[in-house]
Enzyme design. Sequence first.
Site, PDB file in Angstrom:
ATOM      1  N   SER A 124       0.830  -1.212   0.000  1.00 13.66           N
ATOM      2  CA  SER A 124       0.000   0.000   0.000  1.00 13.66           C
ATOM      3  C   SER A 124       0.857   1.251   0.000  1.00 13.66           C
ATOM      4  O   SER A 124       0.395   2.321  -0.357  1.00 13.66           O
ATOM      5  CB  SER A 124      -0.852   0.082   1.270  1.00 13.66           C
ATOM      6  OG  SER A 124      -1.476  -1.099   1.546  1.00 13.66           O
ATOM      7  N   HIS A 145      -1.997  -3.315  -6.767  1.00  9.89           N
ATOM      8  CA  HIS A 145      -2.566  -2.901  -5.487  1.00  9.89           C
ATOM      9  C   HIS A 145      -4.080  -3.088  -5.468  1.00  9.89           C
ATOM     10  O   HIS A 145      -4.826  -2.305  -6.057  1.00  9.89           O
ATOM     11  CB  HIS A 145      -2.196  -1.424  -5.228  1.00  9.89           C
ATOM     12  CG  HIS A 145      -2.578  -0.941  -3.871  1.00  9.89           C
ATOM     13  ND1 HIS A 145      -2.917   0.364  -3.601  1.00  9.89           N
ATOM     14  CD2 HIS A 145      -2.692  -1.599  -2.682  1.00  9.89           C
ATOM     15  CE1 HIS A 145      -3.210   0.489  -2.322  1.00  9.89           C
ATOM     16  NE2 HIS A 145      -3.083  -0.686  -1.748  1.00  9.89           N
ATOM     17  N   GLU A 157      -4.793  -0.731  -8.610  1.00  5.54           N
ATOM     18  CA  GLU A 157      -3.787   0.216  -9.092  1.00  5.54           C
ATOM     19  C   GLU A 157      -2.588  -0.594  -9.597  1.00  5.54           C
ATOM     20  O   GLU A 157      -2.032  -1.398  -8.848  1.00  5.54           O
ATOM     21  CB  GLU A 157      -3.324   1.148  -7.965  1.00  5.54           C
ATOM     22  CG  GLU A 157      -4.398   2.120  -7.487  1.00  5.54           C
ATOM     23  CD  GLU A 157      -3.940   3.000  -6.303  1.00  5.54           C
ATOM     24  OE1 GLU A 157      -4.463   4.098  -6.169  1.00  5.54           O
ATOM     25  OE2 GLU A 157      -3.078   2.556  -5.506  1.00  5.54           O
ATOM     26  N   ASN A 195      -4.471   6.539  -1.868  1.00  8.65           N
ATOM     27  CA  ASN A 195      -4.041   6.931  -0.527  1.00  8.65           C
ATOM     28  C   ASN A 195      -3.451   8.333  -0.485  1.00  8.65           C
ATOM     29  O   ASN A 195      -3.302   8.918   0.579  1.00  8.65           O
ATOM     30  CB  ASN A 195      -3.046   5.921   0.047  1.00  8.65           C
ATOM     31  CG  ASN A 195      -3.779   4.707   0.607  1.00  8.65           C
ATOM     32  OD1 ASN A 195      -4.944   4.817   1.009  1.00  8.65           O
ATOM     33  ND2 ASN A 195      -3.140   3.563   0.607  1.00  8.65           N
TER      34      ASN A 195
HETATM   35  N1  LIG Z   1      -5.417  -4.807   4.767  1.00 11.86           N
HETATM   36  C1  LIG Z   1      -5.628  -3.887   3.875  1.00 11.86           C
HETATM   37  O1  LIG Z   1      -6.628  -3.142   3.917  1.00 11.86           O
HETATM   38  C2  LIG Z   1      -4.685  -3.744   2.713  1.00 11.86           C
HETATM   39  C3  LIG Z   1      -5.140  -3.149   1.530  1.00 11.86           C
HETATM   40  C4  LIG Z   1      -4.266  -3.068   0.430  1.00 11.86           C
HETATM   41  C5  LIG Z   1      -2.973  -3.535   0.549  1.00 11.86           C
HETATM   42  N2  LIG Z   1      -2.548  -4.087   1.739  1.00 11.86           N
HETATM   43  C6  LIG Z   1      -1.159  -4.588   1.779  1.00 11.86           C
HETATM   44  O2  LIG Z   1      -1.220  -6.002   1.571  1.00 11.86           O
HETATM   45  C7  LIG Z   1      -0.171  -6.640   2.316  1.00 11.86           C
HETATM   46  C8  LIG Z   1      -0.776  -7.669   3.253  1.00 11.86           C
HETATM   47  O3  LIG Z   1      -1.730  -7.062   4.075  1.00 11.86           O
HETATM   48  P1  LIG Z   1      -2.764  -7.919   4.938  1.00 11.86           P
HETATM   49  O4  LIG Z   1      -3.728  -6.931   5.525  1.00 11.86           O
HETATM   50  O5  LIG Z   1      -3.317  -9.059   4.136  1.00 11.86           O
HETATM   51  O6  LIG Z   1      -1.820  -8.480   6.084  1.00 11.86           O
HETATM   52  P2  LIG Z   1      -2.028  -9.729   7.036  1.00 11.86           P
HETATM   53  O7  LIG Z   1      -1.232  -9.474   8.240  1.00 11.86           O
HETATM   54  O8  LIG Z   1      -3.481 -10.060   7.162  1.00 11.86           O
HETATM   55  O9  LIG Z   1      -1.352 -10.948   6.210  1.00 11.86           O
HETATM   56  C9  LIG Z   1       0.001 -11.020   5.939  1.00 11.86           C
HETATM   57  C10 LIG Z   1       0.349 -12.510   5.846  1.00 11.86           C
HETATM   58  O10 LIG Z   1       1.658 -12.629   5.328  1.00 11.86           O
HETATM   59  C11 LIG Z   1       2.326 -13.668   6.017  1.00 11.86           C
HETATM   60  N3  LIG Z   1       3.749 -13.449   5.862  1.00 11.86           N
HETATM   61  C12 LIG Z   1       4.520 -12.491   6.467  1.00 11.86           C
HETATM   62  N4  LIG Z   1       5.791 -12.572   6.004  1.00 11.86           N
HETATM   63  C13 LIG Z   1       5.816 -13.580   5.094  1.00 11.86           C
HETATM   64  C14 LIG Z   1       6.817 -14.105   4.257  1.00 11.86           C
HETATM   65  N5  LIG Z   1       8.059 -13.611   4.244  1.00 11.86           N
HETATM   66  N6  LIG Z   1       6.496 -15.118   3.429  1.00 11.86           N
HETATM   67  C15 LIG Z   1       5.253 -15.626   3.415  1.00 11.86           C
HETATM   68  N7  LIG Z   1       4.239 -15.162   4.187  1.00 11.86           N
HETATM   69  C16 LIG Z   1       4.524 -14.141   5.012  1.00 11.86           C
HETATM   70  C17 LIG Z   1       1.804 -13.582   7.422  1.00 11.86           C
HETATM   71  O11 LIG Z   1       1.964 -14.811   8.104  1.00 11.86           O
HETATM   72  C18 LIG Z   1       0.337 -13.226   7.180  1.00 11.86           C
HETATM   73  O12 LIG Z   1      -0.462 -14.373   7.085  1.00 11.86           O
HETATM   74  C19 LIG Z   1       0.598  -5.524   3.015  1.00 11.86           C
HETATM   75  O13 LIG Z   1       1.660  -5.146   2.184  1.00 11.86           O
HETATM   76  C20 LIG Z   1      -0.436  -4.401   3.098  1.00 11.86           C
HETATM   77  O14 LIG Z   1       0.148  -3.122   3.161  1.00 11.86           O
HETATM   78  C21 LIG Z   1      -3.376  -4.211   2.802  1.00 11.86           C
END
Ligand SMILES: NC(=O)c1ccc[n+]([C@@H]2O[C@H](COP(=O)([O-])OP(=O)(O)OC[C@H]3O[C@@H](n4cnc5c(N)ncnc54)[C@H](O)[C@@H]3O)[C@@H](O)[C@H]2O)c1
Length: 508
Positions: A124, A145, A157, A195
């Site tokens: 993000s 994204h 995006e 954002n």
């Molecule tokens: N949550 C949101 O609203 C949102 C929206 C858009 C983008 N994002 C982006 O998406 C990404 C994930 O967000 P999320 O909310 O799903 O997070 P989350 O914490 O729900 O999930 C992340 C997952 O990644 C796993 N993980 C961490 N390091 C790892 C690795 N090296 N190899 C394999 N698995 C690994 C963790 O165990 C976890 O299950 C982030 O970069 C976040 O900025 C989030």
Amino acid sequence: MSLSLSKQSVIAVVGAGAMGAGIAQVAAAAGHRVKLLDTRAQAAEQAIAGVRAQFSKMAAKGKMTSEAATEAGERLIAVTELTDLADASLVIEAIVENLAAKQKLYSDLEAIVGVDCIFGTNTSSISVTAMGAALKHPGRLAGLHFFNPAPLMALVEVVSGLATEESVAQTLFATATAWGKTAVHAKSTPGFIVNRVARPYYAEAMRVLAEGGADTATFDACCREAGGFRMGPFELMDMIGHDVNFSVTRSVWNAFFNDPRFLPSLVQQELVDAGYLGKKTGRGFYDYSADAVRPAPATESAKATPTHIVVYGESIVAKALAARLQANKVAFTQSPAKGDLLAQAGDAWVYVTDGRTATRRAFESGTANTVLIDLALDYNTATRLALSVAEACDDAAAAQAIGLLQSAGFAVSRFNDVPGLAVMRTVAMLANEAADAVNQGVCNAQGADAAMRLGVNYPCGPLAWADVVGLHNISLVLNHLSQTYGEDRYRLSPLIQHKVYSKKNFHD
Ligand SMILES: NC(=O)c1ccc[n+]([C@@H]2O[C@H](COP(=O)([O-])OP(=O)(O)OC[C@H]3O[C@@H](n4cnc5c(N)ncnc54)[C@H](O)[C@@H]3O)[C@@H](O)[C@H]2O)c1
């Protein structure tokens, strides 16, 4: 015209949290085999079970056949080793939001996958350019994204870093489109499109609150009922969580080298410091405890309909006001345009805000009984309007202006005399930010508007909205805000200036 990845292409999703699971669902529904990997034991299996349950629900609701649901579910495979991803055509990472972790993942993967494999990061806020710097072939990496929840939110995006190959961005664009999403191209700059452009939605509201212009419930109600936004900024920040919202604001502000345009608010800092993080902690701007009563928006009590009403000119707002008065059988006369005067209600002179306070406008025009109203998305259907009154305006005239709006069917929220009221200053600043993003080559006008409609559900793209308000009017509002505050935050985008002088709109 680039082709999307074929359905035979294997898609890998790394990170099986909220985003990874949703993205895996989208790709599997679109016909791909999807390999899901997470370092957390059983996380991929659990995510797949959740996605399969979603497919079953969709089948039960008739949104897909039960065969299609079963087949889509079977296309999802949980894997445990990076080497299991060797045959992937696209690896989408949705792991922890940490540059070093993401760089390590993709550089490890470079030794495993084929040379044609594309990397699509769901970050993000991290620079795609910086992430690519750790790769042997940074051209293969772009941002992909998705928004939360990925299966429901239409926007993706596609973010190009400095080294991203054009063909990679095009393939991701075409693939996201084939998956049923609306893709927009963006350059890797802080906050990408959504954002970044959304920041003023929160910032202007907190500015008005800090200056005592209106309370939270009143500002929110005006944004919903006049602005057509699904949620007002305060209730939305409470839902997002102030820790998350504040940290995004800070990261965009820091990434732009502390440009005052993005200055965080002390109001929000206080909430974060107090642990009032919003809905999730039971308290934010609003109280979410079981016995809490949600404050009502400030609404003027009923005033008499003025006996003398004149509506001036043929502007959108004048036409809507006249139509509403007519529908309510209120007697009024119509006159040709007289400057920017909207209406006369007894002794009150009513204008749409141009970013000056009512008091300044009264001073400059020499008309003491000056009353201002806010912008509405659609003056024909809006149910509420914010209004402000010059300090010199007498009470009887203010009541006549309020009575005029009430007789036209508006609930009226009287603000203290802040410049630009609620919707006007918010929309002007959203458009200003979107215009700067376009001007700096981050995206085009269509992309900016689509991103804001589909990524954060705005009722209208800010640039299309600015076109309707009139770019000359938007520039007046911003210049007046800039004069009032003397802050760089309100500086007018060069692109809006250019459009005003060239008499062009964003969407001609
Ligand atoms: N949550 C949101 O609203 C949102 C929206 C858009 C983008 N994002 C982006 O998406 C990404 C994930 O967000 P999320 O909310 O799903 O997070 P989350 O914490 O729900 O999930 C992340 C997952 O990644 C796993 N993980 C961490 N390091 C790892 C690795 N090296 N190899 C394999 N698995 C690994 C963790 O165990 C976890 O299950 C982030 O970069 C976040 O900025 C989030």
